[in-house]
Design a protein around this motif. Structure first.
Motif, mmCIF file in Angstrom:
data_model
loop_
_atom_site.group_PDB
_atom_site.id
_atom_site.type_symbol
_atom_site.label_atom_id
_atom_site.label_comp_id
_atom_site.label_asym_id
_atom_site.label_seq_id
_atom_site.Cartn_x
_atom_site.Cartn_y
_atom_site.Cartn_z
ATOM 1 N N PRO A 88 0.800 -1.235 0.000
ATOM 2 C CA PRO A 88 0.000 0.000 0.000
ATOM 3 C C PRO A 88 0.832 1.284 0.000
ATOM 4 O O PRO A 88 0.476 2.259 -0.671
ATOM 5 N N GLU A 89 1.956 1.306 0.723
ATOM 6 C CA GLU A 89 2.738 2.557 0.829
ATOM 7 C C GLU A 89 3.410 2.925 -0.501
ATOM 8 O O GLU A 89 3.806 4.072 -0.700
ATOM 9 N N TRP A 90 3.539 1.976 -1.407
ATOM 10 C CA TRP A 90 4.186 2.270 -2.677
ATOM 11 C C TRP A 90 3.345 3.198 -3.558
ATOM 12 O O TRP A 90 3.858 3.835 -4.470
ATOM 13 N N TYR A 91 2.043 3.262 -3.269
ATOM 14 C CA TYR A 91 1.197 4.158 -4.079
ATOM 15 C C TYR A 91 1.551 5.627 -3.860
ATOM 16 O O TYR A 91 1.304 6.457 -4.735
ATOM 17 N N ASP A 92 2.126 5.950 -2.699
ATOM 18 C CA ASP A 92 2.567 7.340 -2.479
ATOM 19 C C ASP A 92 3.722 7.678 -3.420
ATOM 20 O O ASP A 92 3.795 8.794 -3.944
ATOM 21 N N LEU A 93 4.614 6.712 -3.620
ATOM 22 C CA LEU A 93 5.733 6.932 -4.553
ATOM 23 C C LEU A 93 5.208 7.046 -5.980
ATOM 24 O O LEU A 93 5.711 7.832 -6.790
ATOM 25 N N TRP A 94 4.195 6.242 -6.281
ATOM 26 C CA TRP A 94 3.583 6.290 -7.621
ATOM 27 C C TRP A 94 3.005 7.680 -7.883
ATOM 28 O O TRP A 94 3.254 8.284 -8.926
ATOM 29 N N LEU A 95 2.250 8.200 -6.899
ATOM 30 C CA LEU A 95 1.635 9.524 -7.066
ATOM 31 C C LEU A 95 2.710 10.613 -7.161
ATOM 32 O O LEU A 95 2.607 11.518 -7.991
ATOM 33 N N SER A 96 3.750 10.527 -6.347
ATOM 34 C CA SER A 96 4.833 11.524 -6.421
ATOM 35 C C SER A 96 5.486 11.509 -7.794
ATOM 36 O O SER A 96 5.776 12.578 -8.355
ATOM 37 N N ALA A 97 5.734 10.312 -8.317
ATOM 38 C CA ALA A 97 6.366 10.213 -9.642
ATOM 39 C C ALA A 97 5.444 10.820 -10.696
ATOM 40 O O ALA A 97 5.903 11.520 -11.614
ATOM 41 N N LEU A 98 4.139 10.583 -10.559
ATOM 42 C CA LEU A 98 3.191 11.162 -11.522
ATOM 43 C C LEU A 98 3.210 12.691 -11.464
ATOM 44 O O LEU A 98 3.277 13.362 -12.499
#
Ligand code: HEM
Length: 132
Positions: A88-98
């Motif tokens: 679940p915490e990896w979605y924060d990295l996904w959003l930051s990269a976006l």
């Protein structure tokens, strides 16, 4: 989420999504953010993956515009612990990269566009994340 956000986001994505480089840069940022994430895509055909992501982001944008969450639930299933096992915490990295990639590619990007994106696609991302 409101209509104004989803219009801002729809137009912002429209200024970016026709460029292959947008998706190349997204995966550079995303994979650059963690060794573990890079490892997940070790055997992935990245050219195919870029096309899948183009569509995946569109699903998030359409969800913000009121489309049903059926497609996002399917993504939640494939990314869950019984699938790719995306923590679940990896979605924060996904959003930051976006957001980093949008800032780079959308000439009209500013803090208010950034906030519109976060309000608009946050619930869709949560829908995928919750299926973990
Ligand atoms: C595959 C979208 C977040 C890792 C996919 C696919 C889509 C997609 C459309 C292909 C269809 C499928 O296999 O179900 C998204 C969206 C995300 C998201 C919209 C954000 C809300 C993440 C995150 C990670 C990740 C956070 C890793 C940390 C993967 C992997 C695959 C995949 C490993 C399979 C790659 C392969 O086939 O080799 N994603 N994804 N995704 N995604 Fe995501």
């Amino acid at each position: 989420m409101n209509r104004v956000d989803s219009d801002v986001v729809f137009q912002s994505y429209g200024r970016c999504c026709n460029s292959e480089q947008f998706f190349i840069d997204f995966y550079d940022h995303f994979m650059g953010s963690s060794e573990e994430i890079r490892a997940l895509f070790r055997n992935t055909d990245m050219s195919a993956q870029r096309h899948l992501l183009r569509n995946g982001i569109m699903q998030l944008v359409l969800h913000a515009r009121g489309m049903s969450d059926t497609k996002l639930k399917a993504l939640g299933e494939s990314h869950s612990r019984s699938g790719y096992n995306i923590r679940p915490e990896w979605y924060d990295l996904w959003l930051s990269a976006l957001l980093t990639t949008l800032r780079q590619h959308d000439p009209e990007f500013d803090d208010s566009v950034s906030q519109a994106w976060q309000r608009a696609i946050g619930p869709g991302i949560d829908c995928i994340r919750r299926a973990y």
